[in-house]
Scaffold this active site. Sequence first.
Site, PDB file in Angstrom:
ATOM      1  N   HIS A   2       0.332  -5.588   2.492  1.00 37.20           N
ATOM      2  CA  HIS A   2       1.111  -4.884   3.519  1.00 37.20           C
ATOM      3  C   HIS A   2       2.525  -5.461   3.609  1.00 37.20           C
ATOM      4  CE1 HIS A   2      -2.751  -3.214   5.015  1.00 37.20           C
ATOM      5  NE2 HIS A   2      -3.205  -4.372   4.602  1.00 37.20           N
TER       6      HIS A   2
ATOM      7  N   HIS B 120       0.817  -1.217   0.000  1.00 40.80           N
ATOM      8  CA  HIS B 120       0.000   0.000   0.000  1.00 40.80           C
ATOM      9  C   HIS B 120       0.852   1.269   0.000  1.00 40.80           C
ATOM     10  CE1 HIS B 120       0.975   0.938   4.172  1.00 40.80           C
ATOM     11  NE2 HIS B 120       0.847  -0.358   4.425  1.00 40.80           N
TER      12      HIS B 120
END
Length: 199
Positions: free
Chosen positions: A147, A12
């Site tokens: 992530h 992200h």
Amino acid sequence: MSASIRLGWVRHGLTEWNKEGKIQGTTDIPLSSAGEMQAGRLADRLLREGAVWNGVVSSDLQRAWRTGQILSERLGIPLLTDKRLRERSFGQAEGTTEAERLARWGTEWRRLVPDQESDERVRERGLEFVEQFCDRHPGESWLVVTHGSFLAQMLKALETGADETLIANVSLTILERRSNRWIPILQNCTAHLDGDIKV
């Protein structure tokens, strides 16, 4: 699981907690304005390169989901979410800086924080996602927005040989499954952030 499939793993975009060096884990922190810009730069790169991506599948945490939404909208492809792509839960370490973690648990804090999700559990849910997703999308190419710590564990679990250290925000790592082996095509690439976009 023999059909070829390509997964473009994306960490992200930047958040304020990233900038402050705080661990986020499952704490639901939004993208910063810089993170939104980064996601747009990656989308522009993918459009320029012209490879076909069938869709985006993202963690449901908002920093990943918003990154995925920007990619989905710019590329004109569907966006799915899957909770199994969430970041590792870091328990009591969430919201702390490196200095705070060292003061509380010492240099072995990654091992000593008592209520965090284990490597084994992260890999287990990640591999379950990969196997099920590949079965449902044989022969396709998908962007997977997730992530840093989760992605590092997946690179190990899939036995790619790819370097799993220091995965950058909005980096792109492309893995292709060939004969049940995952081959790294591109690793932790952020060319879209420095203007050096290779097409």
